[in-house]
Design a protein around this motif. Sequence first.
Motif, PDB file in Angstrom:
ATOM      1  N   ASP A  52       0.912  -1.181  -0.026  1.00 58.98           N
ATOM      2  CA  ASP A  52      -0.070   0.055  -0.016  1.00 58.98           C
ATOM      3  C   ASP A  52       1.036   1.266  -0.010  1.00 58.98           C
ATOM      4  O   ASP A  52       0.533   2.098  -0.781  1.00 58.98           O
ATOM      5  CB  ASP A  52      -0.826   0.230   1.237  1.00 58.98           C
ATOM      6  CG  ASP A  52      -2.048  -1.246   1.396  1.00 58.98           C
ATOM      7  OD1 ASP A  52      -3.177  -0.912   1.186  1.00 58.98           O
ATOM      8  OD2 ASP A  52      -1.437  -2.374   1.367  1.00 58.98           O
ATOM      9  N   GLU A  77      -5.199   7.074  -0.479  1.00 60.00           N
ATOM     10  CA  GLU A  77      -5.483   6.496   0.948  1.00 60.00           C
ATOM     11  C   GLU A  77      -4.746   6.463   2.086  1.00 60.00           C
ATOM     12  O   GLU A  77      -5.159   6.821   3.298  1.00 60.00           O
ATOM     13  CB  GLU A  77      -6.020   5.066   0.577  1.00 60.00           C
ATOM     14  CG  GLU A  77      -6.620   4.373   1.839  1.00 60.00           C
ATOM     15  CD  GLU A  77      -7.005   2.955   1.704  1.00 60.00           C
ATOM     16  OE1 GLU A  77      -7.032   2.673   0.539  1.00 60.00           O
ATOM     17  OE2 GLU A  77      -7.247   2.283   2.708  1.00 60.00           O
ATOM     18  N   GLU A  78      -3.416   6.233   1.868  1.00 60.96           N
ATOM     19  CA  GLU A  78      -2.512   6.026   2.891  1.00 60.96           C
ATOM     20  C   GLU A  78      -1.767   7.427   3.310  1.00 60.96           C
ATOM     21  O   GLU A  78      -1.489   8.334   2.826  1.00 60.96           O
ATOM     22  CB  GLU A  78      -1.481   4.969   2.662  1.00 60.96           C
ATOM     23  CG  GLU A  78      -1.949   3.582   1.988  1.00 60.96           C
ATOM     24  CD  GLU A  78      -2.925   3.053   3.042  1.00 60.96           C
ATOM     25  OE1 GLU A  78      -3.089   3.400   4.256  1.00 60.96           O
ATOM     26  OE2 GLU A  78      -3.953   2.513   2.463  1.00 60.96           O
ATOM     27  N   ASP A 144      -6.049   4.580  -5.028  1.00 60.57           N
ATOM     28  CA  ASP A 144      -6.077   3.788  -4.230  1.00 60.57           C
ATOM     29  C   ASP A 144      -4.952   2.831  -4.427  1.00 60.57           C
ATOM     30  O   ASP A 144      -5.038   2.051  -5.213  1.00 60.57           O
ATOM     31  CB  ASP A 144      -7.377   2.936  -4.071  1.00 60.57           C
ATOM     32  CG  ASP A 144      -7.773   2.124  -3.016  1.00 60.57           C
ATOM     33  OD1 ASP A 144      -6.623   1.811  -2.261  1.00 60.57           O
ATOM     34  OD2 ASP A 144      -8.855   1.969  -2.588  1.00 60.57           O
ATOM     35  N   VAL A 146      -3.417   0.149  -2.845  1.00 59.84           N
ATOM     36  CA  VAL A 146      -3.814  -1.052  -2.770  1.00 59.84           C
ATOM     37  C   VAL A 146      -5.496  -1.282  -2.482  1.00 59.84           C
ATOM     38  O   VAL A 146      -5.822  -0.905  -1.435  1.00 59.84           O
ATOM     39  CB  VAL A 146      -3.083  -2.386  -2.125  1.00 59.84           C
ATOM     40  CG1 VAL A 146      -3.814  -3.550  -2.134  1.00 59.84           C
ATOM     41  CG2 VAL A 146      -1.902  -2.284  -2.577  1.00 59.84           C
ATOM     42  N   ASP A 147      -6.306  -1.644  -3.377  1.00 60.16           N
ATOM     43  CA  ASP A 147      -7.717  -1.857  -3.115  1.00 60.16           C
ATOM     44  C   ASP A 147      -7.918  -3.071  -2.894  1.00 60.16           C
ATOM     45  O   ASP A 147      -7.571  -3.984  -3.828  1.00 60.16           O
ATOM     46  CB  ASP A 147      -8.766  -1.154  -4.150  1.00 60.16           C
ATOM     47  CG  ASP A 147     -10.240  -1.095  -3.764  1.00 60.16           C
ATOM     48  OD1 ASP A 147     -10.468  -0.769  -2.515  1.00 60.16           O
ATOM     49  OD2 ASP A 147     -10.978  -1.863  -4.525  1.00 60.16           O
ATOM     50  N   THR A 149      -7.093  -4.671  -0.027  1.00 64.75           N
ATOM     51  CA  THR A 149      -5.830  -5.195   0.969  1.00 64.75           C
ATOM     52  C   THR A 149      -6.036  -6.458   1.439  1.00 64.75           C
ATOM     53  O   THR A 149      -5.226  -7.250   1.619  1.00 64.75           O
ATOM     54  CB  THR A 149      -5.457  -4.013   1.903  1.00 64.75           C
ATOM     55  OG1 THR A 149      -5.131  -2.861   1.188  1.00 64.75           O
ATOM     56  CG2 THR A 149      -4.222  -4.564   2.537  1.00 64.75           C
TER      57      THR A 149
END
Length: 381
Positions: A52, A77-78, A144, A146-147, A149
């Motif tokens: 990610d 996201e992260e 995203d 990694v969608d 995860t």
Amino acid sequence: MDERFAQELDVAVKAVHVACSLCQRVQRRLLSSAAGDAVLSKDDDSPVTVADWGVQAIVSWLLSESFGSQNVSLVAEEDVCALSDPSSVKLLSSVVEVVNECLDGASKLGLHKPIKPLGTSEVLEAIRRCNANGGPHGRFWVLDPVDGTLGFVRGNQYAVALALIEDGQVVLGVLGCPNYPLNKELLSYHHQPHQNQSKLTSGSYDLWEKGCVMYAKRGSGKAWMQPLVPQDVQVEWPYEAKLIRVSSVDDPAMATFCEPVEKANSNQTFTAGLAHTVGLRKQPLRVYSMVKYAAIARGDAEVFMKFARCGYKEKIWDHAAGVVIVQEAGGVVTDAGGRPLDFSRGVFLEGLDRGIIVCCGSTLHEKIVGAVYASWDSSNL
Ligand SMILES: Nc1ncnc2c1ncn2[C@@H]1O[C@H](COP(=O)(O)OS(=O)(=O)O)[C@@H](OP(=O)(O)O)[C@H]1O
Ligand SMILES: [Mg+2]
Ligand SMILES: [Mg+2]
Ligand SMILES: [Mg+2]
């Protein structure tokens, strides 16, 4: 030919190929060894991994190199909180290592690569830069890294999703699906794709057998799919791509619907009721991640429904790339009230009416929206 966004699309597709190779490396390591420290839990108990952060760093760095960091606004996201903690030194060094390994291969796609390997602070900075807020004006990228995860750590389906939004509209979508099988029967989460991974190193496998990148530009009426660029092989660019199109099935009895694997992410009892009402007779296809959008765009399934629990707010990075790819492949995406998803109001899909309904065509779509309307009051969502 409409050349708008041509350069952005070119860079985005290549960046997603590089990101997919990073994910494959990490997933292989994760599944082959006791790399237990490579998976962390976030505050909401959802998993986050080296992949990610690695993908977020790599995509952020590649976009900045190609367009200038002052021109790149990115919502992703992260964040770096857990990664910058002193207890995460080993984790951080794993991220830096895999980012550099994969950036090294970026030049074979004609992308920039760093003159010397990126240091820890550069990697952290690339991840940190992805903190735009979105909104109604101007351009920003949505990622995203990694969608799905959860699917990723279980050796199953996951996606890398990158989109470009301009004035509130998704104008480009790129979806990397490294474990997407050519044979749609293998798409269900019951299958463990990694068990076949020895083929990836044999050198004689069919490029189309597993793994693809899909992409589309808004208004083009076309969506494309290409096989993943094989690692350590020089490829010609433009790289082979096939047009994809949604299924033409409009009879519910012949249609397959997909939905999230985890009961916590969507009300499977409610969707089973809807399926019964509209005459969807087949077993639901439960698939992790935005691969569900990919399955609709590619014609492997006809319907995708997600009804998150009341109070959960959908994020734009979980949908942007998938929406434009499905629409350009001929499909329909709305909320459960039949309205388009609104990407103009920040990181959340504000104003979303109950759930998300994705269909290959308007006949099925109207039936499902009608069924939601008729059955909502009696449901206990
Ligand atoms: N409670 C709740 N309800 C609904 N949705 C949630 C919830 N929590 C998380 N998420 C988001 O769901 C993303 C994964 O969705 P999927 O459709 O892949 O679900 S599933 O893993 O197949 O069950 C997942 O994306 P990733 O974090 O990128 O994996 C989340 O953004
Ligand atoms: Mg996601
Ligand atoms: Mg994610
Ligand atoms: Mg997540």
